[in-house]
Write an enzyme that holds these catalytic residues in place. Sequence first.
Site, PDB file in Angstrom:
ATOM      1  N   SER A   7       0.848  -1.194   0.000  1.00 59.51           N
ATOM      2  CA  SER A   7       0.000   0.000   0.000  1.00 59.51           C
ATOM      3  C   SER A   7       0.879   1.237   0.000  1.00 59.51           C
ATOM      4  CB  SER A   7      -0.886   0.006   1.253  1.00 59.51           C
ATOM      5  OG  SER A   7      -1.438   1.300   1.423  1.00 59.51           O
ATOM      6  N   HIS A  32      -1.452  -1.414  -4.128  1.00 56.70           N
ATOM      7  CA  HIS A  32      -2.694  -1.018  -3.449  1.00 56.70           C
ATOM      8  C   HIS A  32      -2.708   0.500  -3.251  1.00 56.70           C
ATOM      9  CE1 HIS A  32      -6.170  -1.942  -0.860  1.00 56.70           C
ATOM     10  NE2 HIS A  32      -5.716  -1.016  -0.032  1.00 56.70           N
ATOM     11  N   ASP A  34      -4.877   3.618  -1.756  1.00 55.81           N
ATOM     12  CA  ASP A  34      -5.954   3.971  -0.827  1.00 55.81           C
ATOM     13  C   ASP A  34      -6.493   5.365  -1.123  1.00 55.81           C
ATOM     14  OD1 ASP A  34      -6.124   1.683   0.987  1.00 55.81           O
ATOM     15  OD2 ASP A  34      -4.056   2.176   1.498  1.00 55.81           O
ATOM     16  N   MET A  36      -9.091   8.140  -0.072  1.00 52.60           N
ATOM     17  CA  MET A  36      -9.896   8.538   1.094  1.00 52.60           C
ATOM     18  C   MET A  36     -10.425   9.954   0.920  1.00 52.60           C
ATOM     19  SD  MET A  36      -7.566   7.100   4.202  1.00 52.60           S
ATOM     20  CE  MET A  36      -6.687   5.539   4.100  1.00 52.60           C
ATOM     21  N   HIS A  65      -8.617   1.157  -3.678  1.00 57.33           N
ATOM     22  CA  HIS A  65      -9.524   0.897  -2.556  1.00 57.33           C
ATOM     23  C   HIS A  65     -10.243   2.217  -2.263  1.00 57.33           C
ATOM     24  CE1 HIS A  65      -9.701  -0.147   2.052  1.00 57.33           C
ATOM     25  NE2 HIS A  65     -10.901  -0.046   1.513  1.00 57.33           N
ATOM     26  N   MET A  67     -12.325   4.501  -0.314  1.00 55.06           N
ATOM     27  CA  MET A  67     -12.917   4.778   1.001  1.00 55.06           C
ATOM     28  C   MET A  67     -13.581   6.144   0.907  1.00 55.06           C
ATOM     29  SD  MET A  67      -9.771   3.228   3.206  1.00 55.06           S
ATOM     30  CE  MET A  67      -8.720   3.319   1.771  1.00 55.06           C
ATOM     31  N   MET A 136     -11.452  -5.825   5.569  1.00 55.65           N
ATOM     32  CA  MET A 136     -10.658  -4.899   6.385  1.00 55.65           C
ATOM     33  C   MET A 136     -10.344  -5.551   7.727  1.00 55.65           C
ATOM     34  SD  MET A 136     -10.057  -2.176   4.637  1.00 55.65           S
ATOM     35  CE  MET A 136      -9.127  -1.457   5.992  1.00 55.65           C
ATOM     36  N   ASP A 174      -6.692  -6.508   4.367  1.00 56.92           N
ATOM     37  CA  ASP A 174      -6.098  -5.173   4.406  1.00 56.92           C
ATOM     38  C   ASP A 174      -6.057  -4.618   5.823  1.00 56.92           C
ATOM     39  OD1 ASP A 174      -5.211  -2.630   3.823  1.00 56.92           O
ATOM     40  OD2 ASP A 174      -7.008  -2.007   2.750  1.00 56.92           O
TER      41      ASP A 174
HETATM   42  C1  DX5 Z   1      -6.210   1.563   5.828  1.00 54.58           C
HETATM   43  C2  DX5 Z   1      -5.841   1.229   4.421  1.00 54.58           C
HETATM   44  C3  DX5 Z   1      -4.759   0.243   4.288  1.00 54.58           C
HETATM   45  C4  DX5 Z   1      -3.441   0.657   4.891  1.00 54.58           C
HETATM   46  C5  DX5 Z   1      -2.766  -0.583   5.398  1.00 54.58           C
HETATM   47  O1  DX5 Z   1      -7.341   2.328   5.821  1.00 54.58           O
HETATM   48  O2  DX5 Z   1      -6.970   0.724   3.729  1.00 54.58           O
HETATM   49  O3  DX5 Z   1      -4.597  -0.167   2.939  1.00 54.58           O
HETATM   50  O4  DX5 Z   1      -2.595   1.308   3.985  1.00 54.58           O
HETATM   51  O5  DX5 Z   1      -1.635  -0.210   6.099  1.00 54.58           O
HETATM   52  P1  DX5 Z   1      -0.912  -1.207   7.124  1.00 54.58           P
HETATM   53  O6  DX5 Z   1      -0.486  -2.391   6.315  1.00 54.58           O
HETATM   54  O7  DX5 Z   1       0.203  -0.389   7.660  1.00 54.58           O
HETATM   55  O8  DX5 Z   1      -1.930  -1.588   8.157  1.00 54.58           O
HETATM   56 ZN    ZN Z   2      -6.602  -0.188   1.711  1.00 54.98          ZN
END
Ligand code: DX5
Ligand code: ZN
Length: 220
Positions: A7, A32, A34, A36, A65, A67, A136, A174
């Site tokens: 990620s 990956h 993220d 947000m 992903h 969010m 998650m 994740d």
């Molecule tokens: C959290 C994200 C993850 C995050 C995981 O909201 O969706 O993808 O980057 O990070 P680690 O592996 O550090 O938990």
């Molecule tokens: Zn994620």
Amino acid sequence: MFEIAPSILSADFTRLAEAIESVKAGGATVLHVDVMDGHFVPNITIGLPVVKSIRRSTDMIIDTHLMITEPGRYAVEFVEAGADMVSVHVEVDHHLQRTLTAIRDAGAKAGVAINPATPLETLTEALPYADFILLMSVNPGFGGQKFVPTMLDKLRRLRRMIDDRGLDVRIEIDGGVGINNIAEVVAAGAEIIVAGSAVYGREDAAGAVRELMERAAVWV
Ligand code: DX5
Ligand code: ZN
């Protein structure tokens, strides 16, 4: 077969190209990303222009992903920006079947993401329209959080739910996965393993990916 999906949330955003090259060199196949929006989760990260730039700089599988509170509004735009996989959260999409179908029609793999406290039953009707489920194992919003221990059992139950119905749906896990628990999550049925801080929190990201793959391989 499992794959490691670093990620980039934990990477140095001013040196993103190098960060991507190093995990690829280590053997990672999926990247990956993220996304947000500051509404669905209490953090704001990156969006479409960054995905477009990443697409130009790598041939890795780009896994976005989402969010965000209105994933149905943007999902296809992420495919057009270059995403190969797009996941939307079951908690916020009121028209999940439509969104998943639109993602597939646009040419990407469609995923449903599910938070730790959301029951697996909410996935029942959507499963035939999904290529993968993103389970998650932390509450989304930040990297570097601790794996919620009950998610291991939830992962096993999800594996059973998919296999009992004979569906071809992959499981992505994740949050909070690292060298100490990657073997367990692979043994429990996860196939795509997201790792943020476990990869980019280390000086040598390529070496971190290699080590994760070695630990996970114990169970394959
Ligand atoms: C959290 C994200 C993850 C995050 C995981 O909201 O969706 O993808 O980057 O990070 P680690 O592996 O550090 O938990
Ligand atoms: Zn994620």
